[in-house]
Design an enzyme around this catalytic site. Structure first.
Site, PDB file in Angstrom:
ATOM      1  N   GLU A  47      14.157  15.298 -29.148  1.00  0.00           N
ATOM      2  CA  GLU A  47      14.756  16.594 -28.839  1.00  0.00           C
ATOM      3  C   GLU A  47      13.766  17.740 -29.046  1.00  0.00           C
ATOM      4  OE1 GLU A  47      17.323  17.100 -27.233  1.00  0.00           O
ATOM      5  OE2 GLU A  47      18.231  15.122 -27.358  1.00  0.00           O
ATOM      6  N   TYR A 130      20.687  24.299 -30.813  1.00  0.00           N
ATOM      7  CA  TYR A 130      20.685  23.194 -29.848  1.00  0.00           C
ATOM      8  C   TYR A 130      20.306  21.870 -30.508  1.00  0.00           C
ATOM      9  CZ  TYR A 130      19.202  19.692 -26.690  1.00  0.00           C
ATOM     10  OH  TYR A 130      19.069  18.465 -26.107  1.00  0.00           O
ATOM     11  N   ASP A 148      21.920  23.686 -24.091  1.00  0.00           N
ATOM     12  CA  ASP A 148      20.579  24.022 -23.612  1.00  0.00           C
ATOM     13  C   ASP A 148      20.705  24.701 -22.252  1.00  0.00           C
ATOM     14  OD1 ASP A 148      21.374  21.992 -21.985  1.00  0.00           O
ATOM     15  OD2 ASP A 148      19.446  20.982 -21.982  1.00  0.00           O
TER      16      ASP A 148
END
Length: 364
Positions: A47, A130, A148
């Site tokens: 991520e 996020y 996102d």
DNA sequence: GAATCGTGGCG
DNA sequence: TCGCCAAGATT
């Protein structure tokens, strides 16, 4: 509590939408390296790499990273210099500095287990709203939104939300929307499905609505305004900086300098360079710079041997590159080194200076 | 809230 | 060619 715009979801049949979306995802999802594991550490690393970075770019970096640092403990032990080297070329280098710092904290303070609560994971460096939501939902299957750019685009179209997604405050509106829509039986698949839809179908410029599994639920498609959404104000154009850089040789070795530990390209290595002004001749400026900054003398060739332009997100560098020979000794330090060709590649350089080195070698 | 912080790809 | 973009966080 300051009042916030509440997304309108009245038109949506939520359960049907969830089934159509997640059903499509399970059938069509791409086979990506970070989807082979539910290890929270691996999800986390992926991520962070994927922040503002394309999937195709990330894949080889992720593979190399996991080969070298397969666990929290292996990464926690790594040296700063090698950590930067493995990130070389990926950009946004504060990401890896923060990740390294956060992983060491997870090892020391949380027994090498990635925290599984929003409050705790959010305290880690580099873990914003996020990334926190992504790790919690994907690795721990918690019903947290992971909003996102994809999710804002997809949701803005489905619910016809006209807030400007360039404004930081807009993200909360989409988080609220996702909280109402999220598929609690499988938050991991639901969140990834929203992003996958944004990547494969509900793309920025020409969305493939005729292939979309949730077009019957999509407000923008029904109104024919899918290309008008999301609303996103464009940023102003970037400033230019005119620089000189010098490849300085001394007995088969080259002078390199480590950048400041904060700001642009922090801690990366570079060839000596500075901003070029109009006042003095380039040669005088370079001689002054070398004397003032490093206390050295050099013979610099008269003409530039290459010009390089490098475009950042908020800045453009126009670099005039010169070659020269060092005429004095230096005392090497942690931020100033003389290295030969073979050792040079052990250091992490920004792409702009990789270009300089490549050009220099074709010239020799 | 606006700026900062990289890079490579694409229409 | 060039603006815009791509799974954002920090200051």
């Amino acid at each position: 509590m300051k009042q916030m715009k509440i997304p309108n979801i009245e038109h949506l049949q939520i359960e049907s939408f969830q089934q159509d979306l997640v059903g499509w995802y399970e059938k069509e999802k791409r086979d990506l390296p970070w989807r082979k594991s539910k290890d929270p550490y691996k999800i986390w690393v992926s991520e962070v790499m994927l922040q503002q970075t394309r999937v195709d770019t990330v894949i080889p970096y992720y593979e190399r990273f996991m080969e070298k640092y397969p666990t929290i403990d292996t990464f926690a032990k790594a040296e700063d210099e090698e950590v930067l080297k493995i990130w070389e070329g990926l950009g946004y280098y504060s990401r890896v500095r923060n990740l390294h710092s956060a992983v060491k904290e997870v090892k020391e303070r949380y027994g090498s287990k990635v925290p599984d609560t929003l409050q705790t994971i959010s305290t880690l460096k580099g873990v914003g709203p996020y990334t926190a939501g992504a790790v919690l939902s994907i690795a721990y299957n918690q019903p947290e939104p992971a909003v996102d750019g994809n999710v804002m685009r997809v949701i803005s179209r489905i619910l016809s939300i006209w807030d400007d997604i360039a404004k930081p405050s807009s993200r909360k509106i989409f988080e609220e929307a996702v909280r109402k829509l999220i598929y609690e039986q499988d938050p991991s698949s639901f969140n990834q499905a929203l992003m996958e839809l944004g990547a494969l179908i509900c793309t920025p410029t020409s969305p493939s609505c005729l292939l979309c599994p949730v077009r019957d639920h999509c407000c923008a498609f029904q109104e024919g305004v899918q290309t008008e959404l999301p609303v996103k104000t464009r940023k102003k154009k970037v400033r230019h900086l005119h620089l000189f850089a010098i490849v300085l040789k001394k007995e088969g070795e080259f002078l390199i300098h480590k950048r400041d530990e904060t700001g642009l390209l922090a801690n990366l290595w570079e060839f000596p360079n500075a901003e070029l002004s109009e006042l003095l001749s380039p040669k005088e400026q370079m001689m002054n710079f070398l004397q003032d900054e490093y206390g050295i003398d050099a013979k610099i060739e008269t003409g530039v041997f290459t010009k390089i332009q490098h475009v950042f997100s908020h800045l453009v560098w126009d670099i005039d590159v010169y070659a020269g020979e060092m005429m004095s000794e230096i005392t090497e330090s942690t931020r100033l080194k003389l290295v030969n060709k073979e050792r040079l590649i052990e250091f992490a350089f920004p792409v702009s200076h990789q270009k300089i080195w490549r050009e220099y070698q074709t010239r020799e």
